[in-house]
Write a protein that holds these residues in place. Structure first.
Motif, PDB file in Angstrom:
ATOM      1  N   GLN A  60       0.470  -1.689  -0.069  1.00 29.96           N
ATOM      2  CA  GLN A  60       0.150  -0.388   0.162  1.00 29.96           C
ATOM      3  C   GLN A  60       0.800   1.264  -0.073  1.00 29.96           C
ATOM      4  OE1 GLN A  60      -3.426   0.219   0.249  1.00 29.96           O
ATOM      5  NE2 GLN A  60      -3.203   2.957  -0.288  1.00 29.96           N
ATOM      6  N   VAL A  61       0.357   2.660  -0.824  1.00 26.68           N
ATOM      7  CA  VAL A  61       2.074   3.584  -0.527  1.00 26.68           C
ATOM      8  C   VAL A  61       0.195   4.555   0.402  1.00 26.68           C
ATOM      9  CG1 VAL A  61       2.602   5.193  -2.544  1.00 26.68           C
ATOM     10  CG2 VAL A  61       2.475   2.640  -3.233  1.00 26.68           C
ATOM     11  N   TYR A  62       1.499   5.580   0.865  1.00 30.10           N
ATOM     12  CA  TYR A  62       0.186   6.210   1.909  1.00 30.10           C
ATOM     13  C   TYR A  62       1.237   7.210   1.338  1.00 30.10           C
ATOM     14  CZ  TYR A  62      -0.849   2.317   4.151  1.00 30.10           C
ATOM     15  OH  TYR A  62      -1.626   0.916   4.371  1.00 30.10           O
ATOM     16  N   SER A  63       0.692   8.296   1.349  1.00 33.72           N
ATOM     17  CA  SER A  63       0.672   9.835   0.724  1.00 33.72           C
ATOM     18  C   SER A  63       1.579  10.564   2.222  1.00 33.72           C
ATOM     19  CB  SER A  63      -0.505  10.422   1.077  1.00 33.72           C
ATOM     20  OG  SER A  63      -0.795  10.835   1.888  1.00 33.72           O
ATOM     21  N   VAL A  64       2.430  11.501   1.590  1.00 34.91           N
ATOM     22  CA  VAL A  64       3.206  11.919   2.920  1.00 34.91           C
ATOM     23  C   VAL A  64       2.524  12.584   4.067  1.00 34.91           C
ATOM     24  CG1 VAL A  64       5.288  13.423   2.976  1.00 34.91           C
ATOM     25  CG2 VAL A  64       5.378  12.605   1.335  1.00 34.91           C
ATOM     26  N   GLN A  65       1.725  13.100   3.429  1.00 30.17           N
ATOM     27  CA  GLN A  65       1.061  13.859   4.272  1.00 30.17           C
ATOM     28  C   GLN A  65      -0.028  13.049   5.735  1.00 30.17           C
ATOM     29  OE1 GLN A  65       0.324  17.355   4.779  1.00 30.17           O
ATOM     30  NE2 GLN A  65      -0.318  16.703   6.417  1.00 30.17           N
ATOM     31  N   PHE A  66      -0.168  11.239   4.799  1.00 22.92           N
ATOM     32  CA  PHE A  66      -0.985  11.093   5.966  1.00 22.92           C
ATOM     33  C   PHE A  66       0.043  10.197   6.603  1.00 22.92           C
ATOM     34  CE2 PHE A  66      -2.077   5.955   6.678  1.00 22.92           C
ATOM     35  CZ  PHE A  66      -3.323   6.531   7.453  1.00 22.92           C
ATOM     36  N   LYS A  67       1.323   9.506   6.352  1.00 20.90           N
ATOM     37  CA  LYS A  67       2.332   9.727   7.213  1.00 20.90           C
ATOM     38  C   LYS A  67       2.581  10.728   8.285  1.00 20.90           C
ATOM     39  CE  LYS A  67       4.874   6.726   3.726  1.00 20.90           C
ATOM     40  NZ  LYS A  67       6.164   6.811   2.841  1.00 20.90           N
ATOM     41  N   TRP A  99       8.589   4.604   9.633  1.00 17.96           N
ATOM     42  CA  TRP A  99       8.693   6.077   9.288  1.00 17.96           C
ATOM     43  C   TRP A  99       8.479   7.112  10.350  1.00 17.96           C
ATOM     44  CZ3 TRP A  99       2.038   5.411   8.165  1.00 17.96           C
ATOM     45  CH2 TRP A  99       2.031   4.376   7.279  1.00 17.96           C
ATOM     46  N   GLU A 112       8.878  10.854   2.027  1.00 17.71           N
ATOM     47  CA  GLU A 112       8.642  10.518   0.601  1.00 17.71           C
ATOM     48  C   GLU A 112       9.078   9.107   0.150  1.00 17.71           C
ATOM     49  OE1 GLU A 112      10.396  13.891  -1.256  1.00 17.71           O
ATOM     50  OE2 GLU A 112       8.676  15.199  -0.069  1.00 17.71           O
ATOM     51  N   LYS A 113       8.043   8.689  -1.178  1.00 20.50           N
ATOM     52  CA  LYS A 113       8.083   7.019  -1.820  1.00 20.50           C
ATOM     53  C   LYS A 113       9.245   8.076  -2.730  1.00 20.50           C
ATOM     54  CE  LYS A 113       6.185   3.841  -4.598  1.00 20.50           C
ATOM     55  NZ  LYS A 113       7.708   3.165  -4.352  1.00 20.50           N
TER      56      LYS A 113
END
Length: 187
Positions: A60-67, A99, A112-113
């Protein structure tokens, strides 16, 4: 492959919920080094059901804002990784720890990814720009031509010597090579 199967996890969770057996006793009974994974499995089962015990097949790829939101919640409330994971419906609490470690080391950029592996080969050709040489003077041109002619004559002499007697030529140069290598190794 997962260390513990889904069926095994489910069996332990049901045994914990069905009996009044504690985490530590279950860990001892089944030879698990500590009780933390069992506790995590029980909490995941209570929140997500059997899906909480499954190994995720895709990343699952999570956004930076979510993290950042997850880490901010954890800092503000003092919640544990497990509690934070349940609050944000994440099955993998160690992901939050990862994280946090990256955030502390590199800041927001660490969240960031990034592409994994080696970068792909460039489609651009790697031609170096040709340096423009300043024009040589007449004297420099003659010196260059003279040097090229000397090299050509030396090459032709060696070629003639080799054609006349290849064994003697090779023996002579082999000796010279050995004497040079001995000098280098004795330095």
């Amino acid at each position: 492959m997962a260390k513990y199967s889904e069926d095994f996890k489910l069996q332990l969770v049901k045994e914990y919920l069905g009996n009044s057996v504690g985490y530590n006793l279950l860990a001892q009974k089944y030879g698990i080094p500590n009780s933390a994974p069992i506790k995590r499995w029980v909490q995941a089962y209570e929140v997500f059901g059997e899906k909480g015990l499954r190994k995720k097949q895709t990343n699952q790829v999570y956004s930076v804002q979510f993290k950042v939101d997850v880490l901010h919640f954890m800092k503000q409330t003092g919640a544990s990784y497990q509690e934070t994971a349940i609050r944000f419906k994440l099955k993998n609490p160690p992901l939050i720890a990862n994280w946090k470690r990256k955030f502390l080391a590199e800041g927001v950029e660490g969240l960031e990814k990034r592409a994994k592996g080696r970068p792909s080969m460039s489609k651009k050709s790697k031609h170096k720009p040709v340096k423009l040489e300043k024009p040589l003077s007449r004297e420099e041109q003659l010196e260059r031509e003279n040097e090229l002619l000397r090299l050509e004559v030396a090459y032709l002499k060696k070629l003639d010597a080799f054609q006349e007697n290849p064994d003697a030529f090779l023996e002579k140069h082999k000796q010279r090579w050995h004497s040079n290598s001995k000098k280098k190794s004795s330095d």
